[in-house]
Design an enzyme around this catalytic site. Sequence first.
Site, mmCIF file in Angstrom:
data_model
loop_
_atom_site.group_PDB
_atom_site.id
_atom_site.type_symbol
_atom_site.label_atom_id
_atom_site.label_comp_id
_atom_site.label_asym_id
_atom_site.label_seq_id
_atom_site.Cartn_x
_atom_site.Cartn_y
_atom_site.Cartn_z
ATOM 1 N N ARG A 172 0.838 -1.199 0.000
ATOM 2 C CA ARG A 172 0.000 0.000 0.000
ATOM 3 C C ARG A 172 0.876 1.254 0.000
ATOM 4 O O ARG A 172 0.540 2.253 -0.646
ATOM 5 C CB ARG A 172 -0.943 0.004 1.210
ATOM 6 C CG ARG A 172 -2.034 -1.055 1.139
ATOM 7 C CD ARG A 172 -3.009 -0.949 2.296
ATOM 8 N NE ARG A 172 -3.816 0.259 2.212
ATOM 9 C CZ ARG A 172 -4.582 0.714 3.206
ATOM 10 N NH1 ARG A 172 -4.606 0.068 4.369
ATOM 11 N NH2 ARG A 172 -5.293 1.807 3.051
ATOM 12 N N CYS A 231 -1.009 5.850 9.200
ATOM 13 C CA CYS A 231 -1.369 4.546 8.651
ATOM 14 C C CYS A 231 -2.500 4.764 7.650
ATOM 15 O O CYS A 231 -2.488 5.729 6.898
ATOM 16 C CB CYS A 231 -1.753 3.582 9.767
ATOM 17 S SG CYS A 231 -3.098 4.179 10.826
#
Length: 276
Positions: A172, A231
């Site tokens: 990601r 995050c």
Amino acid sequence: MKPIISASECASELAGPRPPVLLDVRWQLGGPHGRPDYEAGHIPGAVFVDLDAELAGPAGTGGRHPLPDPDEFGAAMRRAGVRRDGPVVVYDGGQGWAAARAWWLLRWAGHSDVRVLDGGLAAWTGELSKETPDPAEGDFAPAPGALPLLDADGAAALARSGVLLDARAAERYRGDVEPIDRVGGHIPGALSAPTGENVDAEGRFLSPERLAARFAGLGVAGETTEVGVYCGSGVSGAQQVLALELAGHRAALYAGSWSHWSADESRPVATGPDPS
């Protein structure tokens, strides 16, 4: 105070004269609500806390898990029996993300005696209960600001002047995949630091020495290093903040994280393995 507690230490404290308030914060990214798991069996005396409803505000412009309204968060903690001068232990299913989110929020809101059960419920060897406790109302009143917090501009600046860690999976970070947010990639200048590398195969945190070595390899060394974490939506990043504290570093959390950053098309996005 050490931010984690072992299952054996927790059992001993629960049997002692000043037992901690237990919060069950089981939650799974993209998975089912944690309440059925709680009802199927939890550590005796634990109160279920809903991460989406009680540890976050409504999803929207602030990201998928923005900070909750302090008054509403305080009310939820009081319902769970949290007292301003009483110990609290938080646990989840084992990955440490949700428990660390509760730990971070309570610490940020001024509670000084909060610990995460190392390894989560999987580490607990005692009996489980299906009884739902009815705790006495607590008296905890949030006083936000006890832990450092970043907004988008602060995160961008820290990526240039200090160390900004991206706690998501490496794919990601690189932008190879993005299953949730508008676009893949990372904040320019941020370093990839997946949370899975903070724990062992059983979900327990690595020793402070091993964590310190890991973060030193990412440029977090010495007391003068400014470090921040983000995050996907401010949940797994809290686990990274906890790991950094175990390693001896106070880190700031970008609570809106990538879900907030990427929602604004005017903000730059970097892709690939390199920070820039």
